[in-house]
Scaffold this motif. Sequence first.
Motif, PDB file in Angstrom:
ATOM      1  N   SER A 100     -39.907   8.236 -25.917  1.00  0.00           N
ATOM      2  CA  SER A 100     -38.452   8.407 -25.863  1.00  0.00           C
ATOM      3  C   SER A 100     -38.000   9.684 -25.148  1.00  0.00           C
ATOM      4  O   SER A 100     -36.833   9.801 -24.792  1.00  0.00           O
ATOM      5  N   VAL A 110     -35.170  13.449 -31.789  1.00  0.00           N
ATOM      6  CA  VAL A 110     -35.014  12.072 -31.333  1.00  0.00           C
ATOM      7  C   VAL A 110     -33.795  11.504 -32.038  1.00  0.00           C
ATOM      8  O   VAL A 110     -33.656  11.635 -33.256  1.00  0.00           O
ATOM      9  N   GLU A 165     -31.009   2.810 -28.475  1.00  0.00           N
ATOM     10  CA  GLU A 165     -32.364   3.178 -28.079  1.00  0.00           C
ATOM     11  C   GLU A 165     -32.696   4.582 -28.569  1.00  0.00           C
ATOM     12  O   GLU A 165     -31.814   5.427 -28.689  1.00  0.00           O
ATOM     13  N   ALA A 166     -33.971   4.820 -28.800  1.00  0.00           N
ATOM     14  CA  ALA A 166     -34.425   6.162 -29.163  1.00  0.00           C
ATOM     15  C   ALA A 166     -34.459   7.029 -27.915  1.00  0.00           C
ATOM     16  O   ALA A 166     -35.005   6.621 -26.887  1.00  0.00           O
ATOM     17  N   VAL A 167     -33.847   8.206 -28.002  1.00  0.00           N
ATOM     18  CA  VAL A 167     -33.856   9.176 -26.905  1.00  0.00           C
ATOM     19  C   VAL A 167     -34.343  10.494 -27.489  1.00  0.00           C
ATOM     20  O   VAL A 167     -33.824  10.961 -28.499  1.00  0.00           O
TER      21      VAL A 167
END
Length: 163
Positions: free
Chosen positions: A12, A55, A61-63
């Motif tokens: 990520s 995170v 979405e995981a960033v």
Amino acid sequence: MFALTAKAIRSSFINVSLRERNSLVIPADLGDLDWSTRDYYGWRDPKTPLLGFIVAEVDGEAVGLQLRQADQATRTRPQCSWCCDVTLPNEVVFFAAKRAGKAGRAGNAVGTLLCSGFECSRNVRRLDPPPYLGFDAAAARDRRIATLRNNVDAFFRDLRDGA
């Protein structure tokens, strides 16, 4: 926040090199965490104490972001820019994060004041005693949670999409 695996966390990160991503030390307690009470997941690597890793969920979405703590301490007792906790139950420090992509490789970064151990999710969920009769402490807590989520989202979007 949805539950994350070590593989999902590692993939990520948007502001690190492939070498840095592969060398990340991810905590082993991921299975023991209550993800429903987290607005982001943050940790520090004891071997590199000036680095922080966060995170968050952005657009489903995981960033992930790598942050670097400033070497010098702040002169005053600052307030966290994300949880805005005025009781200051923990230390707040200045972090800088490189932008993603070409801007980050050119040295562009963004700084912010954050809880040093990334305790924001816990801070905003604390139910403080009401300051006056009739005060809705639960509604105030819900507003703090929403503010934290907005602040985290704005920071991540700025680093991901900003120039």
